[in-house]
Design an enzyme around this catalytic site. Structure first.
Site, PDB file in Angstrom:
ATOM      1  N   ILE A  33       0.824  -1.217   0.000  1.00 29.63           N
ATOM      2  CA  ILE A  33       0.000   0.000   0.000  1.00 29.63           C
ATOM      3  C   ILE A  33       0.856   1.265   0.000  1.00 29.63           C
ATOM      4  O   ILE A  33       0.387   2.332  -0.405  1.00 29.63           O
ATOM      5  CB  ILE A  33      -0.972  -0.028   1.207  1.00 29.63           C
ATOM      6  CG1 ILE A  33      -2.168   0.884   0.982  1.00 29.63           C
ATOM      7  CG2 ILE A  33      -0.255   0.324   2.505  1.00 29.63           C
ATOM      8  CD1 ILE A  33      -3.296   0.675   1.970  1.00 29.63           C
ATOM      9  N   ASN A  89      11.549  -8.881   6.602  1.00 32.66           N
ATOM     10  CA  ASN A  89      11.807  -8.183   7.855  1.00 32.66           C
ATOM     11  C   ASN A  89      11.286  -9.055   8.996  1.00 32.66           C
ATOM     12  O   ASN A  89      10.159  -9.557   8.933  1.00 32.66           O
ATOM     13  CB  ASN A  89      11.096  -6.828   7.874  1.00 32.66           C
ATOM     14  CG  ASN A  89      11.666  -5.866   6.852  1.00 32.66           C
ATOM     15  OD1 ASN A  89      12.866  -5.878   6.598  1.00 32.66           O
ATOM     16  ND2 ASN A  89      10.815  -5.051   6.265  1.00 32.66           N
ATOM     17  N   VAL A  98       4.055  -5.918  10.432  1.00 31.23           N
ATOM     18  CA  VAL A  98       2.885  -6.794  10.306  1.00 31.23           C
ATOM     19  C   VAL A  98       3.345  -8.213  10.635  1.00 31.23           C
ATOM     20  O   VAL A  98       4.226  -8.768   9.958  1.00 31.23           O
ATOM     21  CB  VAL A  98       2.279  -6.735   8.890  1.00 31.23           C
ATOM     22  CG1 VAL A  98       1.116  -7.709   8.765  1.00 31.23           C
ATOM     23  CG2 VAL A  98       1.813  -5.313   8.569  1.00 31.23           C
ATOM     24  N   HIS A 102       5.777 -12.409   5.565  1.00 32.95           N
ATOM     25  CA  HIS A 102       5.658 -11.871   4.200  1.00 32.95           C
ATOM     26  C   HIS A 102       7.036 -11.573   3.640  1.00 32.95           C
ATOM     27  O   HIS A 102       7.925 -11.121   4.344  1.00 32.95           O
ATOM     28  CB  HIS A 102       4.796 -10.612   4.167  1.00 32.95           C
ATOM     29  CG  HIS A 102       5.250  -9.529   5.098  1.00 32.95           C
ATOM     30  ND1 HIS A 102       4.933  -9.532   6.440  1.00 32.95           N
ATOM     31  CD2 HIS A 102       6.004  -8.419   4.899  1.00 32.95           C
ATOM     32  CE1 HIS A 102       5.461  -8.467   7.016  1.00 32.95           C
ATOM     33  NE2 HIS A 102       6.129  -7.778   6.110  1.00 32.95           N
TER      34      HIS A 102
HETATM   35  P1  5GP Z   1       6.976  -5.033   7.434  1.00 33.46           P
HETATM   36  O1  5GP Z   1       7.483  -3.735   7.969  1.00 33.46           O
HETATM   37  O2  5GP Z   1       6.123  -5.767   8.464  1.00 33.46           O
HETATM   38  O3  5GP Z   1       8.058  -5.903   6.851  1.00 33.46           O
HETATM   39  O4  5GP Z   1       6.075  -4.669   6.185  1.00 33.46           O
HETATM   40  C1  5GP Z   1       4.703  -4.466   6.252  1.00 33.46           C
HETATM   41  C2  5GP Z   1       4.306  -3.849   4.935  1.00 33.46           C
HETATM   42  O5  5GP Z   1       2.907  -3.908   4.822  1.00 33.46           O
HETATM   43  C3  5GP Z   1       4.707  -2.366   4.789  1.00 33.46           C
HETATM   44  O6  5GP Z   1       5.569  -2.219   3.654  1.00 33.46           O
HETATM   45  C4  5GP Z   1       3.363  -1.650   4.603  1.00 33.46           C
HETATM   46  O7  5GP Z   1       3.430  -0.589   3.659  1.00 33.46           O
HETATM   47  C5  5GP Z   1       2.455  -2.768   4.134  1.00 33.46           C
HETATM   48  N1  5GP Z   1       1.063  -2.589   4.486  1.00 33.46           N
HETATM   49  C6  5GP Z   1       0.565  -2.174   5.689  1.00 33.46           C
HETATM   50  N2  5GP Z   1      -0.768  -2.158   5.669  1.00 33.46           N
HETATM   51  C7  5GP Z   1      -1.152  -2.564   4.422  1.00 33.46           C
HETATM   52  C8  5GP Z   1      -2.420  -2.759   3.790  1.00 33.46           C
HETATM   53  O8  5GP Z   1      -3.495  -2.555   4.373  1.00 33.46           O
HETATM   54  N3  5GP Z   1      -2.406  -3.191   2.502  1.00 33.46           N
HETATM   55  C9  5GP Z   1      -1.241  -3.428   1.821  1.00 33.46           C
HETATM   56  N4  5GP Z   1      -1.349  -3.841   0.547  1.00 33.46           N
HETATM   57  N5  5GP Z   1      -0.027  -3.273   2.387  1.00 33.46           N
HETATM   58  C10 5GP Z   1       0.021  -2.847   3.678  1.00 33.46           C
END
Ligand code: 5GP
Ligand code: ZN
Length: 117
Positions: A33, A89, A98, A102
């Protein structure tokens, strides 16, 4: 098992919209997003695991499915010739936000040094 308060489980369930670029029986790939590069796709197992370590210990085949989908996404997004980055991450030092495992598939321009310092 779906975790009702998990953002990515809710995307898998169709409760939160996402721009899906690829889906398999076990994985889902959708655009981030808040993209950090011209191409920024997240690849997740449909089943909930908190992070890549938990996922891989519990179900190495499913971890392989995530890698396989990431590789196909890199191909279909046209990233393979010039190269790209694949990132999991993990935990506080890794900046994970999150807690549903992923992979980030990042590319489309030179990505610079691996770590910002
Ligand atoms: P992390 O920091 O956990 O490795 O990455 C989480 C990712 O999820 C971030 O790059 C963030 O932009 C993405 N993200 C957070 N909320 C949403 C959402 O509601 N939809 C989508 N498509 N991506 C999201
Ligand atoms: Zn989840």
């Amino acid at each position: 098992m779906m975790e009702t308060d998990c953002l990515f489980c809710r995307i898998v369930a169709g409760e939160i919209p996402a721009t899906v670029v690829r889906e398999t029986d076990t994985t889902l790939a959708f655009r981030d997003i808040a993209p950090k590069a011209p191409v920024h796709v997240l690849v997740i197992p449909k089943e909930h695991y908190a992070d890549v370590v938990t996922l891989t210990e519990a179900d190495p085949g499913l971890a392989g499915d995530v890698l396989g989908t990431a590789a196909v996404v890199a191909e279909t997004e046209g990233l393979v010739a010039d190269g790209f980055r694949l990132i999991f991450n993990t935990g506080p030092y890794g900046g994970q936000e999150v807690f549903h495992a992923h992979a980030h598939v990042l590319g489309g321009e030179p990505l610079g040094p691996m770590l910002a310092r």
